[in-house]
Structures are given as C-alpha cells and as structure tokens.
Scaffold this motif. Structure first.
Motif, mmCIF file in Angstrom:
data_model
loop_
_atom_site.group_PDB
_atom_site.id
_atom_site.type_symbol
_atom_site.label_atom_id
_atom_site.label_comp_id
_atom_site.label_asym_id
_atom_site.label_seq_id
_atom_site.Cartn_x
_atom_site.Cartn_y
_atom_site.Cartn_z
ATOM 1 N N THR A 69 -5.945 21.722 -12.067
ATOM 2 C CA THR A 69 -6.255 21.600 -13.497
ATOM 3 C C THR A 69 -6.795 20.226 -13.880
ATOM 4 N N PRO A 201 -2.648 26.373 -16.801
ATOM 5 C CA PRO A 201 -3.822 27.178 -16.409
ATOM 6 C C PRO A 201 -4.718 27.443 -17.614
ATOM 7 N N ILE A 202 -6.013 27.492 -17.378
ATOM 8 C CA ILE A 202 -6.972 27.718 -18.453
ATOM 9 C C ILE A 202 -7.260 29.212 -18.586
ATOM 10 N N ASN A 203 -7.730 29.615 -19.772
ATOM 11 C CA ASN A 203 -8.082 31.017 -19.963
ATOM 12 C C ASN A 203 -9.507 31.268 -19.475
ATOM 13 N N GLN A 204 -9.921 32.512 -19.539
ATOM 14 C CA GLN A 204 -11.219 32.886 -18.974
ATOM 15 C C GLN A 204 -12.374 32.228 -19.724
ATOM 16 N N GLU A 206 -12.393 29.314 -21.252
ATOM 17 C CA GLU A 206 -12.459 27.907 -20.825
ATOM 18 C C GLU A 206 -13.004 27.793 -19.409
ATOM 19 N N TYR A 207 -12.598 28.715 -18.556
ATOM 20 C CA TYR A 207 -13.083 28.706 -17.169
ATOM 21 C C TYR A 207 -14.601 28.891 -17.124
ATOM 22 N N ALA A 233 -12.754 33.642 -8.990
ATOM 23 C CA ALA A 233 -11.444 33.148 -9.421
ATOM 24 C C ALA A 233 -10.347 34.165 -9.122
ATOM 25 N N ARG A 239 -7.496 30.508 -12.358
ATOM 26 C CA ARG A 239 -8.684 29.945 -12.993
ATOM 27 C C ARG A 239 -8.428 28.468 -13.225
ATOM 28 N N SER A 240 -9.327 27.617 -12.755
ATOM 29 C CA SER A 240 -9.152 26.176 -12.923
ATOM 30 C C SER A 240 -10.497 25.491 -12.762
ATOM 31 N N GLY A 241 -10.514 24.211 -13.148
ATOM 32 C CA GLY A 241 -11.720 23.425 -12.937
ATOM 33 C C GLY A 241 -12.055 23.297 -11.467
ATOM 34 N N ALA A 244 -13.785 26.464 -10.402
ATOM 35 C CA ALA A 244 -15.152 26.476 -10.921
ATOM 36 C C ALA A 244 -16.065 25.604 -10.063
#
Length: 252
Positions: A69, A201-204, A206-207, A233, A239-241, A244
């Motif tokens: 993250t 964790p980020i949402n979709q 944000e991802y 993902a 899902r994370s930076g 990505a």
C-alpha cells in the motif's frame, strides 16, 4: 567504522558483517507525486519531516498496514523531496538493530538530519532484538540526538505478534482498562513512535486510478485495459499500488 562524506552521500545501508555503513549509489528514484491514494499519510509524514528539518520537535514514525500500500515507498520518496534541505537516510535491517547505538553515535555530530529507515519491521515471540530500538527511540540516560529520527514500516500495528490469550490478563478497574504484562510489553514498543500512519487496502476505483496514472499515454482500449488490470489483481488476491505497478511492468 568507515567514514562517509555526508555532504555528497545521500543514503547508506548498514552492513553488520563488516560493521560499516556502505554508501548507496543507485537510490530508488520514487517521488512523492507518484504515490497515489495515500494523500493523508503523505501530508502527515511530510509535515513531520519538515518540522524535523527545521529543528522543531518531531516524532519517530510507524507506517503500518496492508502489504503493497505504499508504506516503504512513502518513506523512500522523502529523500528525493528533501535531499537539498539536508535530509539523509540510513537503512538498517531488523536483525542488525543491535548495532543501532553505534550507527547513531557515528552521525550524531553531523550537520545533516538523518532518518533511520527500518523496512518491514516486526518481531516474533522470544526475540529481544527490539530492545536497542527502544533506547534509540526515546533514549536512556542519554537523550537521542536531535538530528536522528526513526521511520519504520510494518504489517503489524504493535510490531509484535498479538495472541488471543494475551487478553486474558486484561482487567477493568474504575472504568479504566489495565492490560496484562504481555500486552503492555508489546504496546510499549509501538508507543514510542509518536506518529502512527495506517494503510488499508484500496477499492477498485482507486486501484484503476493508479493503473491509469501508470498508463497515462495508453492509446488502446482503456476499458479492456481496466478489465485486464482487474483480472491481474484478482490473481494476486489484493488491489494495491504495488500490484498496479506490477501490472504496468508486465504490459507496457
């Protein structure tokens, strides 16, 4: 100990085997503006660092939370932002924290400001290598130097494993909760970090925003790109930076 010219050296890593600091010549080029979805944490850590560089009271920082993250990247990116203001960084592995007093002694008289960076910091039951860290965070008979702070990243909020049976010793007295010795020992370490920053964790949405950032010049079908990124993902279960970035590396 090998002498480093901190006027020209921006970062170093501690090598316990040789008992020396080794200059880092290929520094991670990550910059703050590249880190998306962590604006709150970024602002808080930058403010703390700016206070530190200005000679004002500042806190040691613990960045904890979900993997991938941006915790470590956020710390490393500070070097690119504040290098010209005298910020320097020293990376120390968890297993080498026993050498922390010697490392700090070698830089306490330097004119620059130093962040000791401990990545993925955590301890298991029975380990006592965190004891030198406690002293470095708050000092013992000698106060910590004003030009040194410790920034650590961890997946654990309290750095030590937390078990259900630890709560058995907790009790309530006059409406106040009193923890047992096991929990008190664990909390006493993380409490020495004055700045806690949590990462989740980020949402979709944000991802995909991070994916779009990496694929800013993409000329193809962006809907298909998003679908591929989502499947990528899902294959990693998070899902994370970081995911990505890995997707970008595999497709660009």
């Amino acid at each position: 100990m090998h002498k480093i010219d901190w006027n020209h050296c921006l970062a170093a890593v501690w090598r316990a085997r040789t008992g020396q600091l080794r200059e880092i010549r290929r520094i991670d080029p990550v910059r703050l503006e590249q880190l998306l979805g962590v604006e709150r944490q970024k602002a808080a850590l930058c403010l703390n660092t700016e206070r530190f560089l200005a000679g004002k009271p500042a806190n040691n920082a613990l960045l904890w939370g979900s993997r991938g993250t941006g915790k470590s990247s956020l710390i490393k990116a500070l070097l690119q932002r504040y290098r010209d203001e005298g910020l320097r960084m020293i990376e120390v592995d968890k297993d080498d924290l026993v050498d922390l007093p010697e490392i700090v002694d070698s830089i306490r008289e330097q004119p620059q400001h130093f962040i000791i960076f401990c990545d993925d910091l955590s301890f298991e039951e029975g380990e006592n290598s965190y004891k030198p860290l406690k002293s470095a965070l708050e000092g013992s008979l000698e106060l910590p130097p004003e030009n040194v702070l410790i920034y650590a990243s961890s997946n654990r909020r309290h750095l030590l494993p937390e078990r259900m049976q630890d709560n058995d010793q907790a009790r309530v007295h006059n409406t106040e909760i009193h923890f047992g010795d096991a929990i008190e020992e664990k909390i006493s370490l993380s409490d020495r970090f004055g700045l806690w920053l949590s990462f989740y964790p980020i949402n979709q949405t944000e991802y995909l925003a991070i994916v779009d950032h990496y694929f800013a010049d993409w000329q193809g079908d962006r809907s298909r790109l998003h679908a591929d990124a989502i499947r990528f993902a899902q294959g990693r279960g998070v899902r994370s930076g970081r995911v990505a970035r890995q997707f970008f590396n595999s497709c660009s």
